[in-house]
Write a protein that holds these residues in place. Structure first.
Motif, PDB file in Angstrom:
ATOM      1  N   HIS A   1      -3.656  -3.018  -4.084  1.00  0.00           N
ATOM      2  CA  HIS A   1      -4.921  -2.705  -3.416  1.00  0.00           C
ATOM      3  C   HIS A   1      -6.028  -2.502  -4.456  1.00  0.00           C
ATOM      4  CE1 HIS A   1      -6.905  -0.130   0.004  1.00  0.00           C
ATOM      5  NE2 HIS A   1      -7.678  -1.101  -0.415  1.00  0.00           N
TER       6      HIS A   1
ATOM      7  N   HIS B   1       0.830  -1.203   0.000  1.00  0.00           N
ATOM      8  CA  HIS B   1       0.000   0.000   0.000  1.00  0.00           C
ATOM      9  C   HIS B   1       0.867   1.256   0.000  1.00  0.00           C
ATOM     10  CE1 HIS B   1      -3.747  -2.113   1.193  1.00  0.00           C
ATOM     11  NE2 HIS B   1      -2.945  -2.871   1.916  1.00  0.00           N
TER      12      HIS B   1
ATOM     13  N   CYS C   1      -4.818   3.610  -4.660  1.00  0.00           N
ATOM     14  CA  CYS C   1      -3.668   2.969  -4.011  1.00  0.00           C
ATOM     15  C   CYS C   1      -3.117   1.846  -4.882  1.00  0.00           C
ATOM     16  CB  CYS C   1      -4.096   2.429  -2.649  1.00  0.00           C
ATOM     17  SG  CYS C   1      -2.779   1.647  -1.709  1.00  0.00           S
TER      18      CYS C   1
HETATM   19 ZN   LIG Z   1      -3.980   0.650  -0.047  1.00  0.00          ZN
END
Ligand SMILES: [Zn+2]
Length: 182
Positions: free
Chosen positions: A137, A28, A145
């Motif tokens: 993500h 992330h 993200c």
């Molecule tokens: Zn993320």
């Protein structure tokens, strides 16, 4: 690299149940200016306010610090997607805000720390480094993200499967370089 472990590694009851199986890792970008150490107090506050369900990952990393918030064997709330939360390890790459405190070159140092960590975890889990074990993500949830990486490594190009694969292949090649030496 300084490794800091939360009380969840020291007898404090875990937040969640165990994952049935670990399939891989989600890298992330936090889209914040906070360093890994800043997340210690931030997570504590979320916890005290009873709002951890807003999200957390097992590990927060920057070039200097690796904060292990929760053991990776347990379900995390990092993807807004049940399957991903139950099967993938979340690594939150800190200070990733675009036009934030770090230049691209500086953020790359944080990225490298995340790659080394990912290599270590995959090796320990006896998992290979490939497009199935390194996930984004945005593959699980409607999100930008990892936005900083998308800007740096895919030139903010369209969100297509081809471009997702391009970014994943960059992650894979960097993680592979550490994996061979873990
Ligand atoms: Zn993320």
């Amino acid at each position: 690299m300084e490794y800091i472990y939360s009380d969840y590694f020291n007898g404090k009851p875990q937040i969640t149940d165990k994952k049935q199986q670990i399939f891989g890792i989600v890298l992330h970008d936090d889209a914040e200016n906070m360093a890994a150490k800043d997340y210690i107090a931030w997570l504590e506050e979320r916890e005290q306010q009873g709002c951890l369900e807003k999200g957390w990952a097992s590990i927060y990393v920057d070039k200097d610090t690796c904060y292990w918030f929760h053991p990776i064997e347990y379900v995390e709330w990092h993807c807004g997607n049940r399957f991903a939360n139950e099967h993938y390890v979340g690594i939150e790459r800190c200070q990733s805000k675009i036009d934030g405190v770090l230049s691209d070159a500086q953020f790359k140092e944080n990225e490298e720390a995340s790659f080394a960590l990912a290599a270590q975890i995959l090796k320990e889990q006896q998992l290979p480094v490939n497009r199935d074990t390194i996930r984004l993500h945005r593959e699980f949830f409607d999100t930008a993200c990892p936005a900083r990486a998308w800007q740096m490594h895919v030139n903010d190009d369209e969100d297509t499967l081809v471009n997702r694969a391009r970014l994943k292949d960059y992650f894979i090649s960097r993680i592979q370089s550490y994996y061979e030496h873990v």
